[in-house]
Design a protein around this motif. Structure first.
Motif, PDB file in Angstrom:
ATOM      1  N   ILE A 273       0.833  -1.203   0.000  1.00  0.00           N
ATOM      2  CA  ILE A 273       0.000   0.000   0.000  1.00  0.00           C
ATOM      3  C   ILE A 273       0.872   1.260   0.000  1.00  0.00           C
ATOM      4  CG2 ILE A 273      -1.791   1.291   1.226  1.00  0.00           C
ATOM      5  CD1 ILE A 273      -2.726  -1.368   2.413  1.00  0.00           C
ATOM      6  N   GLU A 274       1.940   1.213   0.769  1.00  0.00           N
ATOM      7  CA  GLU A 274       2.835   2.368   0.808  1.00  0.00           C
ATOM      8  C   GLU A 274       3.416   2.664  -0.563  1.00  0.00           C
ATOM      9  OE1 GLU A 274       5.717   1.644   3.837  1.00  0.00           O
ATOM     10  OE2 GLU A 274       4.497   2.641   5.375  1.00  0.00           O
ATOM     11  N   GLN A 275       3.809   1.618  -1.248  1.00  0.00           N
ATOM     12  CA  GLN A 275       4.365   1.810  -2.589  1.00  0.00           C
ATOM     13  C   GLN A 275       3.314   2.404  -3.522  1.00  0.00           C
ATOM     14  OE1 GLN A 275       7.550   1.284  -3.451  1.00  0.00           O
ATOM     15  NE2 GLN A 275       8.100   0.551  -1.427  1.00  0.00           N
ATOM     16  N   ARG A 276       2.109   1.906  -3.362  1.00  0.00           N
ATOM     17  CA  ARG A 276       1.040   2.388  -4.233  1.00  0.00           C
ATOM     18  C   ARG A 276       0.747   3.854  -3.954  1.00  0.00           C
ATOM     19  NH1 ARG A 276      -3.223  -0.878  -2.875  1.00  0.00           N
ATOM     20  NH2 ARG A 276      -2.484  -2.706  -3.972  1.00  0.00           N
ATOM     21  N   TYR A 277       0.674   4.180  -2.675  1.00  0.00           N
ATOM     22  CA  TYR A 277       0.441   5.575  -2.318  1.00  0.00           C
ATOM     23  C   TYR A 277       1.604   6.460  -2.776  1.00  0.00           C
ATOM     24  CZ  TYR A 277      -3.914   5.793   0.346  1.00  0.00           C
ATOM     25  OH  TYR A 277      -5.237   5.816   0.708  1.00  0.00           O
TER      26      TYR A 277
END
Ligand SMILES: Nc1nc2c(ncn2[C@@H]2O[C@H](COP(=O)(O)OP(=O)(O)OP(=O)(O)O)[C@@H](O)[C@H]2O)c(=O)[nH]1
Ligand SMILES: [Mg+2]
Lengths: 719, 82
Positions: A273-277
């Motif tokens: 999720i962090e990468q996506r954000y």
């Protein structure tokens, strides 16, 4: 036309029928305007409200765009394609199993970051995606400027600006979706880059998955691999059950996840999720500008400073509910009187046109008193729902959950239980259904078991008439007290269940507070007409049927010949009326009531109330219509037949305020109506729960009514 | 800005600004918190608390989110002194 040729080509290629229907899923974050857009396009009236979690079931509708038939499916709002909450499961199952041609993701433009997080997950599924930049009016107001073209290019997803409430941009949105469905717009399956380590891991897992082509055909491998990386319990289960080499895949996956978690120092799902954000942040930096001059406190903040004030919050909530009921009664009562007079008029017309006799009595005392007695309360229902829908559409509902959560929590409930509770104050049937907003099965079951105790629109007229008759000076206050007690008893039972039957963990409360919005007249009108439509329909079906049955039960078997004066003597204008009450007491219904009477005595109820209470398990309003029928038949010849039921009850010496108080509590608590029990069965999947619910509420209602009556007698309020 | 000793979001009072460090939760609640935007280095502010100091309202990613103190307890933060 190039466009057409392409279409044909596409069709032949896939061997579709000539007039293929296009299936479009309307998905997106909670409260982004999905249902608003769905309703606008399909002409349906699905429920809209300004708080997250309104839609809990998928709903489908049809429309034509040019020559194309489109099936639209409105889905519950979600933050992610995980499978924890029921909303997530419904939406995810639909997009994966039903494989729509296009997913139209409704995005809240004022909050793009969080909305793109879901959009990118849809893209990963490999189903073509179109994004609607909805709420573009609010974004503009907030000074948010989006470079649509550029953002669309970066994401490789077509984007269309829309304003759902005004229907602006929806034609373009459908045009775009149709073109994407036909493949005439290239939505490349480009996926975001998660960075070297994750991409590596991802590829490894895909390679493992591909060892079973059947599995990859059923579940998009690209997406499945990401879900496995995220340690998604549902994905793990699917691999275990359906993949030919499930064990091997899972083993490899665990190794990879361990590596990732060690490398990044956090859980793998968080890392993803962090990468996506991170990616989203980058994309928005280039394409989104926020004017800084609008950063001073917004109107919503100003309103919330009062509404959510630490000490004023709860009093304001209670006051608002009180005002709604007060408003409902002041406006609804006079109108109810008008309806009552209409039915009285109809009754006298019938009395003049038909000869006296059993058939005429059936029409006047059975049908008109029964159905009319319930329709008198239509104005109350209309105004009540007007009040509630204003609360829902402004956004206050979410605030109420905030203000009340601590309180709910004490009783082992979730702040979100507030929604089913609140809906149940309108009608327990949708209330029980809306308990789906609770993802924890225990929370949900407890809420379903107790929320029908709330005041609902069917109990409203019953409690209203009783408070008006027995407490004429304080009717509003008494009504409000009973309303509150509905909540209190529901809470007490919830606590008991939570401590005994359903001890255990609870679900997250985390919830977005939407900005306040001005309710649309159309929306409120829609709510009102829908609810009143349901009410009228109920009056015409369940209540009509119940009235007929009850009338027969109270008139048959007919009293012995020497008792009767009826049909043979039309000129007297007297029918069986002259002969009872013994005549009614001889009837099936009367006998049944008499049979119950000894048990009801401790609560101060007589056999008539017993009959009415029994009949009212069909629908609570039937309580009034049954009393209506009882008194209709009971009329002494000299009484003016136009006298309202209220006067008749008041004149009955057997009734007093103390008994009425117990009766009101009894009616609030005892067995939910048949419609509610049926929906509880549907929602819980077994008859066990509605049976239990009917049993515990009946016992509790009886004990409480007896306790009130007996205490009252002891204190000397008996007469 | 200087760092303070406090570590958990649940310990903050209304008006205090913070930076998220880590979400220490499991399963559904972790997923929800992270999805909604409690990510490493994300900045936010506690806006208010309800009666009995629970739940709290927080601004994060430009939106208002309400959560229970017991949930805020699962979020490690750095306090930012403005
Ligand atoms: N200003 C503005 N309000 C909108 C727009 N679209 C929808 N709304 C409002 O946003 C609120 C939410 O709308 P819904 O259609 O219920 O949202 P939803 O996405 O179906 O919500 P859930 O079913 O809870 O996931 C309602 O109050 C709508 O009137 C828009 O384009 N502009
Ligand atoms: Mg909806």
């Amino acid at each position: 036309m190039i466009f057409n040729r392409h279409r044909h080509h596409h069709r032949e290629h896939h061997g579709h029928h000539a007039c293929r229907k296009i299936k479009i899923a309307i998905a997106g974050n909670p409260n982004a305007g999905k249902t608003t857009i769905f309703n606008y396009l399909t002409g349906q009236n699905q429920k809209i409200g300004n708080y997250p979690g309104v839609t809990v079931e998928k709903k489908s509708g049809h429309l034509f765009h040019g020559r194309h038939e489109i099936e639209l499916v409105d889905l519950p709002g979600i933050y992610s394609l995980s499978a924890y909450s029921l909303e997530e499961i419904v939406s995810r199952d639909f997009v994966i199993n039903d494989k729509p041609d296009v997913i139209v993701d409704i995005l809240d433009s004022t909050n793009l970051e969080r909305n793109l997080n879901l959009l990118l997950q849809f893209q990963e599924l490999g189903i073509p995606v179109v994004g609607a930049l909805n709420m573009s009016d609010e974004a503009e107001e907030k000074g948010i400027q989006i470079n649509v073209e550029q953002l669309s290019k970066i994401l490789a997803i077509p984007l269309v600006k829309t304003i759902g409430t005004k229907g602006i941009g929806l034609k373009d949105l459908m045009r775009m979706a149709v073109r994407v469905a036909h493949g005439s717009i290239n939505t490349s399956r480009r996926h975001i880059n998660y960075g070297v380590e994750i991409e590596d891991a991802h590829h490894k897992i895909i390679r493992q998955l591909k060892t079973d082509p059947d599995f990859c055909h059923q579940f998009p491998s690209h997406w499945m691999a990401i879900k496995l990386l995220e340690n998604d319990p549902d994905a793990l289960l699917k691999v275990k059950q359906h993949h030919r080499h499930g064990e091997a895949v899972l083993l490899e996956t665990q190794k990879i996840i361990q590596f990732i978690e060690k490398h990044f120092g956090d859980h793998s799902d968080v890392v993803v999720i962090e990468q996506r954000y991170g990616y989203i942040h980058g994309a928005l930096q280039e394409t989104l500008k926020q004017n800084q001059n609008t950063t001073n406190t917004t109107l919503t903040e100003k309103i919330d400073n009062i509404m959510l004030n630490k000490y004023l919050g709860i009093p304001i909530f209670l006051l608002i509910m009180y005002l709604i009921y007060q408003f409902t009664f002041t406006l609804g009562d006079p109108l109810g009187l008008v309806i009552e007079q209409l039915f009285a008029g109809l009754k006298s017309v019938i009395q003049k046109t038909f000869a006296a006799g059993i058939f005429r009595d059936f029409l006047t005392d059975g049908i008109i008193d029964g159905v009319g007695g319930v329709l008198v309360f239509l104005p109350l229902v209309v105004f009540l729902f007007m009040g509630l829908s204003i609360l829902e559409d402004t956004g206050y509902m979410a605030r109420a959950a905030f203000v009340m959560d601590k309180f709910f929590h004490i009783f082992g409930l979730h702040g979100r239980s507030f929604i089913p509770f609140m809906v149940s104050t309108g009608c327990a049937v949708p209330g029980v259904m809306s308990a789906r907003v609770l993802s924890n099965p225990k929370d949900r079951l407890v809420t379903i078991l107790v929320s029908p105790i709330m005041m609902c629109s069917a109990k409203t007229p019953v409690i209203a008439i009783l408070s008006a008759v027995f407490f004429p000076k304080n009717a509003g206050l008494v009504f409000w007290l009973i309303w509150i007690s509905g909540w209190i008893f529901a809470f007490i039972f919830a606590l008991i269940f939570r401590k005994t039957l359903f001890a255990g963990e609870q679900t997250p409360f985390v919830m977005e507070l939407p900005p306040y919005r001005i309710p649309t007249v159309r929306g409120i009108f829609q709510h009102m007409t829908e609810k009143s439509g349901e009410y009228v329909k109920k009056a015409g079906t369940v209540i009509l049927a119940a009235s007929v049955i009850i009338w027969f039960a109270l008139n048959f078997p007919k009293p012995p010949e020497n008792f009767t004066s009826n049909a043979e003597q039309p000129e007297t204008g007297l029918s069986i009326e002259t002969l009872h009450p013994s005549a009614i007491e001889q009837s099936y219904g009367g006998k049944f009531g008499k049979f119950l009477e000894p048990a009801l005595r401790p609560a101060g109820f007589d056999w008539k109330i017993g009959v009415a209470l029994f009949a009212a398990t069909a629908a609570k309003e039937v309580f009034i219509s049954t009393l209506g029928i009882l008194y209709g038949i009971d009329e002494a010849p000299e009484t003016d037949s136009e006298t309202g039921l209220q006067e008749k009850i008041k004149m009955d010496p057997a009734y007093n305020p103390l008994m009425a108080l117990g009766l009101m509590f009894f009616i609030m608590i005892y067995i939910p109506c048949i419609a509610t029990l049926a929906v509880v069965k549907k929602e819980t999947g077994s008859w066990k729960w509605p049976a239990f619910q009917a049993f515990y509420t009946l016992v509790a209602a009886y004990l409480i009514a007896v306790a009130i009556y007996q205490t009252g007698i002891l204190l000397g309020y008996g007469v | 800005m200087t760092e303070d000793q406090k570590h958990l979001l649940s310990q903050l009072k209304p008006g205090q600004h913070f930076t998220v460090q880590k979400v220490n939760a499991k399963g559904e609640i972790r997923r929800r918190l992270v999805d909604i935007g409690f990510l490493k280095e994300e900045k936010g502010v506690v806006i208010r608390e309800a009666l009995f100091c629970d739940p709290i309202e927080v601004e994060i990613k430009n939106t208002k989110v309400s959560l229970r103190r017991s949930e805020a307890e699962m979020i490690n933060i750095k306090v930012m002194e403005q």
